[in-house]
Each structure stands twice: as structure tokens, then as C-alpha cells.
Design a protein around this motif. Sequence first.
Motif, PDB file in Angstrom:
ATOM      1  N   SER A 183      12.231   2.418  -8.023  1.00  0.00           N
ATOM      2  CA  SER A 183      11.728   3.419  -8.985  1.00  0.00           C
ATOM      3  C   SER A 183      12.310   3.221 -10.373  1.00  0.00           C
ATOM      4  O   SER A 183      11.710   3.640 -11.361  1.00  0.00           O
ATOM      5  CB  SER A 183      12.059   4.829  -8.490  1.00  0.00           C
ATOM      6  N   LYS A 232       0.832  -1.207   0.000  1.00  0.00           N
ATOM      7  CA  LYS A 232       0.000   0.000   0.000  1.00  0.00           C
ATOM      8  C   LYS A 232       0.865   1.256   0.000  1.00  0.00           C
ATOM      9  O   LYS A 232       0.554   2.247  -0.669  1.00  0.00           O
ATOM     10  CB  LYS A 232      -0.928  -0.004   1.214  1.00  0.00           C
ATOM     11  N   GLY A 243      14.707   2.570  -2.475  1.00  0.00           N
ATOM     12  CA  GLY A 243      13.653   3.293  -3.172  1.00  0.00           C
ATOM     13  C   GLY A 243      14.043   3.662  -4.572  1.00  0.00           C
ATOM     14  O   GLY A 243      13.228   3.593  -5.511  1.00  0.00           O
ATOM     15  N   GLN A 244      15.306   4.051  -4.791  1.00  0.00           N
ATOM     16  CA  GLN A 244      15.777   4.385  -6.119  1.00  0.00           C
ATOM     17  C   GLN A 244      15.785   3.158  -7.018  1.00  0.00           C
ATOM     18  O   GLN A 244      15.412   3.240  -8.207  1.00  0.00           O
ATOM     19  CB  GLN A 244      17.177   4.976  -6.034  1.00  0.00           C
ATOM     20  N   GLN A 267       3.851   1.518  -1.259  1.00  0.00           N
ATOM     21  CA  GLN A 267       4.441   1.644  -2.590  1.00  0.00           C
ATOM     22  C   GLN A 267       3.442   2.226  -3.577  1.00  0.00           C
ATOM     23  O   GLN A 267       3.782   3.099  -4.385  1.00  0.00           O
ATOM     24  CB  GLN A 267       4.943   0.286  -3.071  1.00  0.00           C
ATOM     25  N   LYS A 268       2.210   1.757  -3.514  1.00  0.00           N
ATOM     26  CA  LYS A 268       1.181   2.284  -4.408  1.00  0.00           C
ATOM     27  C   LYS A 268       0.868   3.748  -4.109  1.00  0.00           C
ATOM     28  O   LYS A 268       0.433   4.491  -4.987  1.00  0.00           O
ATOM     29  CB  LYS A 268      -0.094   1.446  -4.285  1.00  0.00           C
ATOM     30  N   ALA A 269       1.101   4.156  -2.869  1.00  0.00           N
ATOM     31  CA  ALA A 269       0.859   5.545  -2.483  1.00  0.00           C
ATOM     32  C   ALA A 269       2.039   6.452  -2.829  1.00  0.00           C
ATOM     33  O   ALA A 269       2.061   7.619  -2.429  1.00  0.00           O
ATOM     34  CB  ALA A 269       0.571   5.626  -0.988  1.00  0.00           C
ATOM     35  N   GLY A 270       3.035   5.904  -3.542  1.00  0.00           N
ATOM     36  CA  GLY A 270       4.155   6.720  -3.966  1.00  0.00           C
ATOM     37  C   GLY A 270       5.394   6.591  -3.117  1.00  0.00           C
ATOM     38  O   GLY A 270       6.302   7.425  -3.229  1.00  0.00           O
ATOM     39  N   ARG A 271       5.448   5.546  -2.263  1.00  0.00           N
ATOM     40  CA  ARG A 271       6.632   5.305  -1.441  1.00  0.00           C
ATOM     41  C   ARG A 271       7.326   4.031  -1.906  1.00  0.00           C
ATOM     42  O   ARG A 271       7.013   2.942  -1.422  1.00  0.00           O
ATOM     43  CB  ARG A 271       6.257   5.198   0.039  1.00  0.00           C
ATOM     44  N   PRO A 272       8.248   4.135  -2.868  1.00  0.00           N
ATOM     45  CA  PRO A 272       8.949   2.923  -3.326  1.00  0.00           C
ATOM     46  C   PRO A 272       9.800   2.279  -2.241  1.00  0.00           C
ATOM     47  O   PRO A 272      10.216   1.125  -2.385  1.00  0.00           O
ATOM     48  CB  PRO A 272       9.822   3.437  -4.478  1.00  0.00           C
TER      49      PRO A 272
END
Length: 439
Positions: free
Chosen positions: A435, A299, A431-432, A301-306
Amino acid sequence: MNEQSTSFTYADSKVHPGRWYAVGCLIIFYAISMVDRFILSAVAQPVSQSLGLTNTQMGLLLGAGFAILYSVAGIPVAYLIDRGNRTRIILIGVSLWSLMTAASAFTTDFSTLLICRAGVAIGEAVLTPAAMSLIGDMYLRKERALPTSLYMATGNIMATGAFLIGGAVYQYAGTQQLMPAMEAWRFTLFAVSLPGFLMVVLFALSVREPARVTSQPTEHKTTVDALLPFLVGNKAMFIPFFLATGMISSLTLGVISWAPTLLIRLHELTASHASYVFGSVGLPTSVFGTLCLPWLAGKLQKAGRPDGIILILMLSVAIPVPAIIAGLLSGQYWLLVTAFAICMMFLPSISVMTCLGMQMISPSRLRARTVAVNLLVINLFGYTVGPFLSGLLADRVFSGPAAIAFALATMAAVIGPVAILGFLFARRHFGQMMSAQKD
């Protein structure tokens, strides 16, 4: 992610017929392997008394005696898995560990039991890298999280479920008339080896090898040399990530391995009752944690937190470490049981999320090996350091029935902060890499 770190590109998998049936078989294999792995912890006290073992010797059997060969065998086995027929390799591995579990029932001293534990380790080293590779080639990348989480959750659930099964079999062994001359712990080890042989026959007759996903024509030629550049090219993530994973795994396996023994020594439970108590509190909490925590990471990750997986990993250390220290030092039965429940809700989920993370950032023909490297770290630190170091501290530094409790509390006080810092340093780079995925 460093584009030069590997020549692989990411590719989607084909849909494989019967894939959920195959995953179901892999899950059953994993459940059996966890029972065979942890059954010795469930009967550690009667085994120690029967064979005259010290805390340090039992710590070796529960930890390093299993983990060193499990870890060392993992990488060459994963290389074979990445290039060979995975279903056949799984059949060989399951047959080996089942045979050595059965042989453990007939050991007469520390050395022979150590050899049998080593055989179990080599057999079990096959399963998870092969399973991750098979799942990766049977499902599209966007579909892999569910079967991977279900598979990995099985291991965490059975890490405590094994104690329920072990307690039930051990209790039955005390009254059974099939082998009345056999000690209860010996009958228990022999009995739990049998399901593996039955599943080998079923798997051989009903599951076929899926086609591998090949992302470019030159991929096969470069597999031998690609793993190290991939790891080195992303060392800013892998070094602190693996350090944190290994450290917290040592505490996890220390707690799981000694939990029934702690209940026996501190609160005078019988071996079967201690296994029931730990299994009863650990099973539901580990089910909850291993299903909910990866979901929560997804969730995020889907919210923009890789970096969602890393954030949940940090949470999975920060909550249980203070709880287990308090439970071990309190001397109160229910506080200790509550601490076990909190630990099993969070700590076992770390292996799920770290393996899922490796799968997410790895190309097809490196997937088994990156997962194997992750498992090598978990097992070298977890099984080798956790049970052995706590047993050694209990023998050399502390004394009395609470020696193991003091040893584990000391380890938790050091390991917790180090693990959190490791995941914190890895967070941005992870996270990088997430992404930078191309699919």
C-alpha cells in the motif's frame, strides 16, 4: 513500509526496444537451466547403481551439493549484476553451467560428480537475479507482472518438464549408436548440456543491455549500504515471510527430487517410465497453477487486498500438504500420482509469487539483490534441507522401499503448519508495504 529503511525512491522504467525478444531468450535460458538442474533427479536411480551411491549421498547431490554454492554465490553475483553489464554476466553463467553439466557425464565417483554439481550451481546463480533486474528496467512497474510471471512460470513448468525431456533422452540413449559405449545416464547428461552453448551464441549476437532506471542522482553511491537497512527496516514482514518460504520450499524440492525414485521403488516402474509419469501429470498442473495463482493474487490486489499474494501463498500450502501425506502413505499408485499432480499445481507457484512480491516492493538498484535473498532462502532451505533430510531420514530412521515416502510424509506434517503460520504473521506487514508504493 518504513520510509527510513532505504534512501531509494521508486521510478518507472523506460520502454526498451526488443524487450519481448529479450524476455523470450531469458525464458529459454531458464528452461535449459531447469533441465540441467533436475536431470540428475530423472536419472537418480541408474546413477546411484552405477556409482554405488547411498540415499544420503544422492540427497546431497540433488540438494546441498547444488544449493549451498547456488545460494552463497547468489548475493555477490547479484551485487555485480546491480552494478555491471547484465547480459555479459548471463553469458558467463550459462557457459559455466552448460560446461559443468557436460562434465558430469564423465564423472567416476561421488566427489567428482559433487564438484560438477557445484559448478552448475554457480553458473545458474546468475540467471534469475539478472533476469529480474533486466525485466525491471525494460518494463513499467504496472507492466512487470506478466513478463515476470511468464519467466518464473517457466522454471516451475520445467521443474516437471525436465523429467519428460530426461525420460525421452534417457530412452533414446539406450538405443543410440553415436556413443554406444557410453552408459545411458551419461549420454543423457551430455546431451542436455548442448542447448545452453547454442543459446549463448544467439544471445550474444542479438540482445543488448538496457539502460538502468535511476530514480535520483545519489542512488549509485548508496547501493552498497542500502540492502540491509531495507531488510531490517521491514523485518516484521521479511522474517516470517522468508521462514515460511524456506520451509515450504524444502518440501517442494524434496517431492520433486525423489518423485521418479518413489515411483521406481514403490511401484516398480523403469527410470524412463517414472520420469514420463511424473512429467506428464506435473507439467499441465504446474502450467495451470503458475499462470492462474499469480493471476488470482493480482485480482485480489485490484479488489483492494494488497495482501493478495500472501493469501494465495497460504492457499498454496494448505491444499497440497494433506494431499501429499495421503498419497505417500496410502501405498496406492493412482493416489500417489494424484498427490503429485496436486503438489505441482500449488507448490512450485510459491517461488513465482515470492519473487514477484520482492520485485514489487524493491527499488531498481536493490531489485536483483532482494530477489537473490529470496532465492537464497528458497535454495538453502529447499535444495539443501529437502532432498538431503529426506534421504538422511530414509537411511537412519526408516527402512525398506517406502523409506523415502515415510520421510517425506513426516516432513510435510511438520512443515505445512509452520509455513502457514509464517505467511499469516507476514500478511499484514506485506499489505502495508504494498500500500505504501509511490508509483
